[in-house]
Design an enzyme around this catalytic site. Structure first.
Site, PDB file in Angstrom:
ATOM      1  N   ASP A  15      -3.138  11.945  -2.359  1.00 24.06           N
ATOM      2  CA  ASP A  15      -3.280  13.413  -2.387  1.00 24.06           C
ATOM      3  C   ASP A  15      -3.717  13.835  -3.791  1.00 24.06           C
ATOM      4  O   ASP A  15      -3.044  13.509  -4.773  1.00 24.06           O
ATOM      5  CB  ASP A  15      -1.939  14.071  -2.039  1.00 24.06           C
ATOM      6  CG  ASP A  15      -1.525  13.772  -0.606  1.00 24.06           C
ATOM      7  OD1 ASP A  15      -2.413  13.664   0.261  1.00 24.06           O
ATOM      8  OD2 ASP A  15      -0.314  13.623  -0.359  1.00 24.06           O
ATOM      9  N   LYS A  43      -4.886  21.805  -7.808  1.00 23.45           N
ATOM     10  CA  LYS A  43      -4.505  22.946  -8.667  1.00 23.45           C
ATOM     11  C   LYS A  43      -3.690  22.466  -9.867  1.00 23.45           C
ATOM     12  O   LYS A  43      -2.782  21.640  -9.712  1.00 23.45           O
ATOM     13  CB  LYS A  43      -3.657  23.942  -7.872  1.00 23.45           C
ATOM     14  CG  LYS A  43      -4.455  24.664  -6.823  1.00 23.45           C
ATOM     15  CD  LYS A  43      -3.647  25.742  -6.153  1.00 23.45           C
ATOM     16  CE  LYS A  43      -4.482  26.382  -5.064  1.00 23.45           C
ATOM     17  NZ  LYS A  43      -3.710  26.855  -3.943  1.00 23.45           N
ATOM     18  N   ASP A  86     -11.731  10.057  -3.918  1.00 24.79           N
ATOM     19  CA  ASP A  86     -13.005  10.773  -3.826  1.00 24.79           C
ATOM     20  C   ASP A  86     -12.952  12.059  -4.642  1.00 24.79           C
ATOM     21  O   ASP A  86     -13.889  12.855  -4.608  1.00 24.79           O
ATOM     22  CB  ASP A  86     -13.330  11.105  -2.358  1.00 24.79           C
ATOM     23  CG  ASP A  86     -12.256  11.950  -1.709  1.00 24.79           C
ATOM     24  OD1 ASP A  86     -11.108  11.934  -2.190  1.00 24.79           O
ATOM     25  OD2 ASP A  86     -12.547  12.631  -0.704  1.00 24.79           O
ATOM     26  N   GLU A 145       0.862  -1.192   0.000  1.00 21.59           N
ATOM     27  CA  GLU A 145       0.000   0.000   0.000  1.00 21.59           C
ATOM     28  C   GLU A 145       0.891   1.231   0.000  1.00 21.59           C
ATOM     29  O   GLU A 145       1.749   1.386   0.881  1.00 21.59           O
ATOM     30  CB  GLU A 145      -0.943   0.041   1.212  1.00 21.59           C
ATOM     31  CG  GLU A 145      -1.887   1.256   1.090  1.00 21.59           C
ATOM     32  CD  GLU A 145      -2.749   1.534   2.311  1.00 21.59           C
ATOM     33  OE1 GLU A 145      -2.674   0.784   3.303  1.00 21.59           O
ATOM     34  OE2 GLU A 145      -3.478   2.540   2.271  1.00 21.59           O
TER      35      GLU A 145
HETATM   36  C1  LIG Z   1      -4.665  11.813   1.526  1.00 17.02           C
HETATM   37  S1  LIG Z   1      -3.645  10.777   2.480  1.00 17.02           S
HETATM   38  C2  LIG Z   1      -4.506   9.208   2.449  1.00 17.02           C
HETATM   39  C3  LIG Z   1      -4.069   8.291   3.542  1.00 17.02           C
HETATM   40  C4  LIG Z   1      -4.814   6.933   3.568  1.00 17.02           C
HETATM   41  N1  LIG Z   1      -4.527   6.168   2.377  1.00 17.02           N
HETATM   42  C5  LIG Z   1      -6.297   7.127   3.722  1.00 17.02           C
HETATM   43  O1  LIG Z   1      -7.032   6.840   2.756  1.00 17.02           O
HETATM   44  O2  LIG Z   1      -6.724   7.546   4.798  1.00 17.02           O
HETATM   45  C6  LIG Z   1      -2.310  10.485   1.365  1.00 17.02           C
HETATM   46  C7  LIG Z   1      -1.105   9.867   2.039  1.00 17.02           C
HETATM   47  O3  LIG Z   1      -0.132   9.594   1.026  1.00 17.02           O
HETATM   48  C8  LIG Z   1       1.160   9.935   1.513  1.00 17.02           C
HETATM   49  N2  LIG Z   1       2.000  10.199   0.329  1.00 17.02           N
HETATM   50  C9  LIG Z   1       1.844  11.217  -0.540  1.00 17.02           C
HETATM   51  N3  LIG Z   1       2.748  11.134  -1.541  1.00 17.02           N
HETATM   52  C10 LIG Z   1       3.482  10.023  -1.289  1.00 17.02           C
HETATM   53  C11 LIG Z   1       4.590   9.412  -1.935  1.00 17.02           C
HETATM   54  N4  LIG Z   1       5.099   9.927  -3.066  1.00 17.02           N
HETATM   55  N5  LIG Z   1       5.125   8.293  -1.395  1.00 17.02           N
HETATM   56  C12 LIG Z   1       4.612   7.780  -0.240  1.00 17.02           C
HETATM   57  N6  LIG Z   1       3.559   8.320   0.419  1.00 17.02           N
HETATM   58  C13 LIG Z   1       3.015   9.420  -0.089  1.00 17.02           C
HETATM   59  C14 LIG Z   1       0.910  11.136   2.410  1.00 17.02           C
HETATM   60  O4  LIG Z   1       1.931  11.315   3.357  1.00 17.02           O
HETATM   61  C15 LIG Z   1      -0.436  10.768   3.057  1.00 17.02           C
HETATM   62  O5  LIG Z   1      -0.260  10.066   4.276  1.00 17.02           O
END
Ligand SMILES: C[S@@+](CC[C@H](N)C(=O)[O-])C[C@H]1O[C@@H](n2cnc3c(N)ncnc32)[C@H](O)[C@@H]1O
Length: 196
Positions: free
Chosen positions: A111, A115, A147, A36
């Protein structure tokens, strides 16, 4: 005297060496992983691993304290087949030992970078699918859920424009458990691709 840029390069080199070492220590033997990416606090992966004790699971996230919480969670539950690692997705894919392969990959509520000038930061991209493909045998699936409708449409276009992965229009989502972000979402969409 080192310039700031040289110092930065040194720091990147050190970070990559440490990550390579951690991965080699976590997986000293050949392994087929359920991975994941962006696991946050690890709720989903911890429960997934508990539900499938025969699978070797790895959750990766950029943020260290989220990973620490995830590690505590599986330690408390006594789930021995889940590992968590602080790392960036591309670096982790690049630095995994050669004997590590991916069996399935989950990207849940990444994420969205709404933008336009930030779209380049979206994880699910041509570059990502091509790096991921290097670690996957044919038939391996990557499960993506968001979402954010524009990100979903973007992901559909990304898949349509490459030929390493094929979209599956009919699929079974392998494990339903709300993530933190899923819990907050009013609705979401899922996309599944299979390695050709
Ligand atoms: C919006 S959160 C979603 C977290 C979880 N999957 C959830 O659905 O609750 C996105 C997560 O991806 C991580 N993340 C973003 N870019 C990443 C990358 N290039 N490599 C590893 N993790 C990343 C962020 O630190 C964050 O914890």
């Amino acid at each position: 005297m080192n310039t700031g840029y040289e110092q930065h390069l040194e720091w990147v080199k050190k970070r990559r060496a440490e990550l390579r070492q951690k991965l080699a220590k976590l997986f000293p033997e050949p392994a087929d992983l359920s991975l994941e990416i962006g696991c946050g606090h690890g709720h989903w992966m911890a429960d997934f691993a508990a539900a499938f004790p025969e699978k070797q699971c790895l959750g990766v996230d950029l943020i260290g304290d989220r990973i620490e919480r995830a590690e505590k969670k599986v330690a408390r539950a006594g789930t021995s087949n889940a590992r968590f690692l602080r790392g960036e997705a591309f670096e982790v894919l690049d630095l995994m030992p050669d004997h590590v392969r991916l069996n399935e990959v989950f990207i849940l509520f990444p994420d969205p970078w709404p933008k336009k000038r930030h779209w380049k930061n979206r994880l699910f991209s041509q570059k990502f699918l091509s790096e991921l493909a290097k670690r996957c045998r044919p038939g391996v699936r990557c499960y993506f859920r968001t979402d954010h409708d524009p990100y979903f449409e973007w992901a559909e276009e990304v898949v349509a424009e490459q030929d390493l992965w094929s979209r599956e229009h009919e699929f079974v989502w392998p494990f339903e458990r709300e993530t933190v972000f899923q819990n907050r979402a009013e609705s979401y969409q899922s996309l599944v691709v299979v390695k050709l």
